[in-house]
Scaffold this active site. Structure first.
Site, short mmCIF file in Angstrom:
data_model
loop_
_atom_site.label_atom_id
_atom_site.label_comp_id
_atom_site.label_asym_id
_atom_site.label_seq_id
_atom_site.Cartn_x
_atom_site.Cartn_y
_atom_site.Cartn_z
CD GLU A 1 -57.38 -61.27 -5.87
OE1 GLU A 1 -58.37 -61.45 -6.60
OE2 GLU A 1 -56.58 -62.17 -5.57
CG ASP B 1 -42.96 -67.14 -38.91
OD1 ASP B 1 -42.34 -68.19 -38.96
OD2 ASP B 1 -42.60 -66.13 -38.30
N1 4GY Z 1 -54.72 -63.69 -19.73
N2 4GY Z 1 -53.60 -61.95 -20.83
C1 4GY Z 1 -53.39 -61.91 -18.66
C2 4GY Z 1 -53.51 -62.24 -17.23
C3 4GY Z 1 -52.90 -61.58 -14.94
C4 4GY Z 1 -54.09 -59.65 -11.89
C5 4GY Z 1 -54.01 -58.09 -13.83
C6 4GY Z 1 -53.96 -62.60 -19.72
O1 4GY Z 1 -52.86 -60.92 -20.48
N3 4GY Z 1 -52.73 -60.88 -19.15
O2 4GY Z 1 -54.09 -63.24 -16.87
N4 4GY Z 1 -52.92 -61.37 -16.37
C7 4GY Z 1 -53.66 -60.54 -14.17
C8 4GY Z 1 -53.38 -60.71 -12.72
C9 4GY Z 1 -53.74 -58.27 -12.36
C10 4GY Z 1 -53.32 -59.14 -14.64
#
Ligand code: 4GY
Length: 250
Positions: free
Chosen positions: A117, A170
């Site tokens: 979480e 790019d």
């Molecule tokens: N979108 N960009 C992302 C993400 C997962 C729970 C914190 C996103 O960078 N990260 O969705 N990360 C979460 C899952 C802990 C990161």
């Protein structure tokens, strides 16, 4: 350039070393990639590094102390003391090509991949310098965003791309989308290659590509186009493209 990745799935990050530009950069030793498992810093025999959230609710939270000990190990392994610690999170600033360029210009950084979480806020407050997000989407962990950042940065590092010009040419480097590409055979799926590309006239080819690049930016990314400071010549090319869109030549 040295990149350290803190992740519960270090083997996954390690896969990057085997393929593509990142793999080549690592073998050419212009790039160093190390992954660290917070479980190696757990204080219990079960190697547990998560627990239930205070205040209740579903799921688990990554504990602050195993992560903090992992960061201390990373710091001890790095020659530079101030490498930024970057957390991947939907709450972060949007990662884009400008960020990739900024990161590629420095000596490296540390990526922290959250799971479950989330991560205990006390770790974030103490050790995380920047949060970056790869988009408005919720993933099950920071590993894929971390790999995306490693890939985007690695290909900008000197000596990683085979052809030094390709990173410069790019899309986004010039703030616009790329032009279309064609390769052999000359006829594919019943369609020919645009004749200009077969002409050998490099100046004409460059102008055609520029026109197509400006045209697709106009079509698909008007937000990027609005940020561009077009020269008189570029405006003329784009006007031609637009005219051909509304009244296709017979
Ligand atoms: N979108 N960009 C992302 C993400 C997962 C729970 C914190 C996103 O960078 N990260 O969705 N990360 C979460 C899952 C802990 C990161």
């Amino acid at each position: 350039m040295r990149i350290d990745v803190v992740s519960l799935f270090p083997e996954w990050i390690g896969q990057l070393e085997q393929f593509g530009v990142v793999g080549r950069g690592l073998r050419a030793s212009t790039l160093e990639l190390a992954s660290w498992n917070p479980r190696d810093c757990a204080d219990n025999a079960n190697r547990r590094v998560d627990d239930r959230p205070y205040g209740g609710g579903p799921g688990m939270v990554m504990q602050a102390e195993p992560l903090a000990r992992t960061i201390e190990r990373v710091r001890a392994a790095r020659a530079d003391t101030h490498a930024p610690v970057i957390m991947l999170s939907p709450q972060g600033e949007r990662f884009d090509q400008r960020w990739a360029e900024r990161l590629a210009a420095g000596p490296g950084f540390v990526l922290v991949c959250g799971r479950y979480e989330g991560v205990d806020q006390r770790f974030v407050d103490r050790h995380v310098d920047i949060a970056l997000s790869v988009g408005d989407v919720v993933l099950s962990g920071g590993e894929l965003p971390a790999m995306m950042i490693v890939d985007a940065v690695a290909r900008l590092v000197d000596g990683v791309l085979g052809d030094a010009r390709s990173a410069q040419q790019d899309s986004f480097v010039e703030g616009r989308l790329d032009h279309p590409h064609y390769t052999r055979p000359a006829q594919a799926l019943g369609e020919d290659v645009p004749t200009v590309l077969m002409s050998g006239d490099h100046a004409r080819i460059e102008r055609w590509r520029l026109k197509q690049a400006l045209g697709s930016t106009w079509l698909y990314r008007p937000d990027l186009l609005a940020e561009l400071d077009l020269s008189a010549d570029q405006s003329r090319l784009l006007a031609e493209f637009v005219a051909e869109q509304t009244a296709p030549p017979k």
